[in-house]
Design a protein around this motif. Structure first.
Motif, short mmCIF file in Angstrom:
data_model
loop_
_atom_site.label_atom_id
_atom_site.label_comp_id
_atom_site.label_asym_id
_atom_site.label_seq_id
_atom_site.Cartn_x
_atom_site.Cartn_y
_atom_site.Cartn_z
N PHE A 444 0.82 -1.20 0.00
CA PHE A 444 0.00 0.00 0.00
C PHE A 444 0.87 1.27 0.00
O PHE A 444 0.49 2.27 -0.60
CB PHE A 444 -0.95 0.00 1.19
CG PHE A 444 -2.21 -0.79 0.95
CD1 PHE A 444 -3.16 -0.36 0.04
CD2 PHE A 444 -2.45 -1.97 1.64
CE1 PHE A 444 -4.32 -1.08 -0.20
CE2 PHE A 444 -3.60 -2.70 1.42
CZ PHE A 444 -4.53 -2.27 0.50
N ALA A 445 2.00 1.22 0.67
CA ALA A 445 2.90 2.38 0.65
C ALA A 445 3.33 2.69 -0.77
O ALA A 445 3.38 3.86 -1.19
CB ALA A 445 4.12 2.11 1.54
N LYS A 451 0.81 6.93 -6.45
CA LYS A 451 -0.53 7.33 -6.90
C LYS A 451 -1.06 6.39 -7.98
O LYS A 451 -1.62 6.83 -9.01
CB LYS A 451 -0.52 8.78 -7.38
CG LYS A 451 -0.09 9.77 -6.32
CD LYS A 451 -0.23 11.20 -6.80
CE LYS A 451 0.30 12.20 -5.78
NZ LYS A 451 -0.38 12.10 -4.48
N ILE A 452 -0.89 5.12 -7.77
CA ILE A 452 -1.41 4.12 -8.71
C ILE A 452 -2.93 4.04 -8.54
O ILE A 452 -3.44 3.90 -7.43
CB ILE A 452 -0.77 2.74 -8.46
CG1 ILE A 452 0.75 2.85 -8.59
CG2 ILE A 452 -1.31 1.70 -9.42
CD1 ILE A 452 1.49 1.60 -8.19
N THR A 453 -3.65 4.15 -9.63
CA THR A 453 -5.11 4.20 -9.56
C THR A 453 -5.70 2.80 -9.45
O THR A 453 -5.04 1.79 -9.76
CB THR A 453 -5.69 4.88 -10.80
OG1 THR A 453 -5.41 4.06 -11.95
CG2 THR A 453 -5.09 6.27 -10.99
N LEU A 454 -6.95 2.75 -9.01
CA LEU A 454 -7.66 1.46 -8.96
C LEU A 454 -7.77 0.84 -10.34
O LEU A 454 -7.68 -0.38 -10.50
CB LEU A 454 -9.06 1.67 -8.36
CG LEU A 454 -9.12 1.88 -6.84
CD1 LEU A 454 -10.50 2.35 -6.43
CD2 LEU A 454 -8.76 0.60 -6.10
N GLU A 455 -7.94 1.67 -11.34
CA GLU A 455 -8.02 1.15 -12.71
C GLU A 455 -6.70 0.51 -13.13
O GLU A 455 -6.68 -0.56 -13.75
CB GLU A 455 -8.39 2.28 -13.68
CG GLU A 455 -8.61 1.82 -15.11
CD GLU A 455 -9.08 2.94 -16.01
OE1 GLU A 455 -9.36 2.67 -17.19
OE2 GLU A 455 -9.18 4.10 -15.53
N GLU A 456 -5.59 1.14 -12.77
CA GLU A 456 -4.28 0.57 -13.09
C GLU A 456 -4.04 -0.72 -12.31
O GLU A 456 -3.49 -1.69 -12.85
CB GLU A 456 -3.19 1.60 -12.77
CG GLU A 456 -3.17 2.77 -13.74
CD GLU A 456 -2.27 3.90 -13.29
OE1 GLU A 456 -1.73 4.60 -14.16
OE2 GLU A 456 -2.11 4.10 -12.06
#
Length: 482
Positions: A444-445, A451-456
């Motif tokens: 998670f860190a 800033k990795i998105t949920l879509e990615e």
């Protein structure tokens, strides 16, 4: 000047950056009065990790009770301690070799600041352009009657035999982690907490889960209690082995005449009594002060340069600079408002190398994961759930990935995480309760910092089975819900 930079202290807050300064051509001196590498290497993190690991495995084997487990996994503390001592004994020697490899000069002894550019070590004095204070923290020992009977974390991590009944004063990292070891060892403990929360910086519903587990294993908790005194219960025996006074031995005339005598009087310890202001009285074989840590800066000459400090450390600005422009503080001894963790100390040291080379702006911090190595673990990273739950800016989603993927998680059915997302569905925080919460927290860190998105995340393919993959697969639900 004899040196460009003198570090007082040899832990991660010093040498991690010192080696880069030396590589850049600066002349560096590291001063250490104890073991090279400081507390984490010799008396803290490494020792705790080594001693904790077998009990962690023991707890994991219990997941298979009734579904394949046969016999018991027992830990031999004496053998484990012998192994720990051999491994830890080599740490200081190893680091001494690394300092030599990095061409860092060392001076063994207490470093005392004489003025802004001079540090004394024993009979020697050294001059320098910059001074970096890296002396860390030391355990808090309360100033109460009987404080001489208290043990700190260093003592416990080197104890020959685990006590049958331990009294732990404090429920932070040290208190709760030691309680977990004692619980898995099948021993008793009483934990005294001054306030109404244990591990107050962690998600309290997860802390409560750990407390409930510990309670089932003979660990008792006493909240809102203040210890007022500790009494050593002893029998004073004369040469004829006749007990002089069993209840008030400490006040006997013979003992008071020569309390240290090993000839005329023999003191047989019968445990310790801890009395609290509320009237609570507890008796045990061993008492640990786990009441936090305070700045380790006594007698290092701060008064000679007009520096002051609080229990949080020496105040620094955004460049880790103290009120004396050429003196800096790095690691736990620096009062920055950031968690006092070895990972932060390393971050400080590397930053300060760039700062002293004129290559850095003010220090910035990524999100910092913190882990309580209880059994099971608890971790927190980024925006905490208690803030998110009180704000309209965030949503908190509970991911019970242990319940859904227990087979893939070695039958760890209770593993879960609370994931905090902002209005754009960007993950900004997580609370984790799991056997390997530290690894999930690191995941998670990375997600939060990059800033990795949920879509990615939804697009990526992961190794399966693994705790990270099953947690990530459950995150897909957040993506699909919106």
């Amino acid at each position: 000047m004899d040196y460009d930079v003198i570090y007082i202290g040899s832990g991660n807050a010093a040498w991690q950056g010192g080696r880069f300064l030396r590589k850049a051509g600066l002349k560096i001196l590291i001063i250490e009065e104890s073991l090279y590498g400081g507390a984490c290497a010799n008396r803290g993190c490494n020792s705790k990790a080594l001693l904790d690991a077998p009990y962690e495995i023991k707890a994991l084997t219990n997941n298979f009770e009734g579904v394949g487990k046969e016999g018991n996994f027992d830990v031999n503390w004496s053998d484990l301690m012998e192994f720990k001592r051999k491994r830890i004994a080599g740490m200081s020697i190893f680091l001494d070799g690394k300092f030599d490899e990095y061409d860092l000069d060392v001076a063994h002894g207490k470093g005392v600041i004489l003025d802004e550019h001079t540090v004394q070590v024993g009979d020697d004095t050294f001059t320098t352009d910059k001074i970096v204070i890296c002396t860390g923290l030391k355990p808090v020992i309360p100033d109460i009657p009987g404080k001489q009977y208290l043990h700190d974390s260093t003592d416990f991590l080197d104890i020959d035999e685990l006590p049958k009944h331990t009294i732990i004063i404090g429920a932070g990292f040290v208190g709760m982690e030691f309680a977990s070891i004692l619980a898995e060892a099948g021993l008793e403990a009483d934990v005294i907490i001054r306030g109404d929360m244990a591990l107050k910086y962690f998600h309290q519903p997860y802390v409560q889960k750990v407390i409930d587990i510990l309670k089932e294993k003979n660990i008792r908790f006493h909240f809102n209690q203040t210890v007022k005194e500790i009494i050593c219960n002893v029998d004073i025996v004369n040469p004829e082995d006749k007990v002089l006074n069993t209840e008030n031995a400490m006040n006997s005339d013979e003992f008071l005449r020569d309390p240290e005598s090993k000839i005329d009087n023999i003191a047989h310890e019968k445990g310790f009594t801890v009395n609290c202001e509320s009237g609570l009285t507890l008796t045990g074989d061993y008492v640990i002060a786990a009441m936090g840590r305070t700045a380790n800066v006594e007698d290092i000459g701060l008064e000679n340069v007009g520096l002051t400090y609080t229990k949080q450390g020496i105040k620094v600005n955004g460049h880790l600079q103290t009120d004396v422009p050429n003196i800096y503080a790095s690691g736990d001894v620096a009062d920055t408002g950031i968690a006092k963790l070895v990972t932060v100390a390393i971050h400080h040291s590397k930053y300060l190398a760039k700062e002293l080379l004129g290559e850095a702006d003010e220090i910035t911090y990524p999100v910092v994961p913190a882990v309580a190595y209880t059994i099971p673990r608890i971790a927190t990273v980024g925006v905490p759930a208690y803030i998110a739950e009180e704000s309209d800016e965030y949503e908190v989603h509970t991911i019970r990935y242990g319940r859904s993927y227990s087979l893939e998680l070695k039958n760890d059915t209770t593993a879960e995480a609370k994931v905090i997302v902002d209005k754009d569905l960007q993950i900004v925080g997580a609370e984790i309760y799991a056997a390997d919460a530290e690894n999930v927290a690191n995941m998670f860190a990375f997600i939060i910092n990059k800033k990795i998105t949920l879509e990615e995340l939804d697009y990526m393919i992961y190794a399966f089975p693994s705790s990270s993959s099953v947690c990530l697969y459950k995150l897909h639900n957040i993506h699909y819900e919106f």
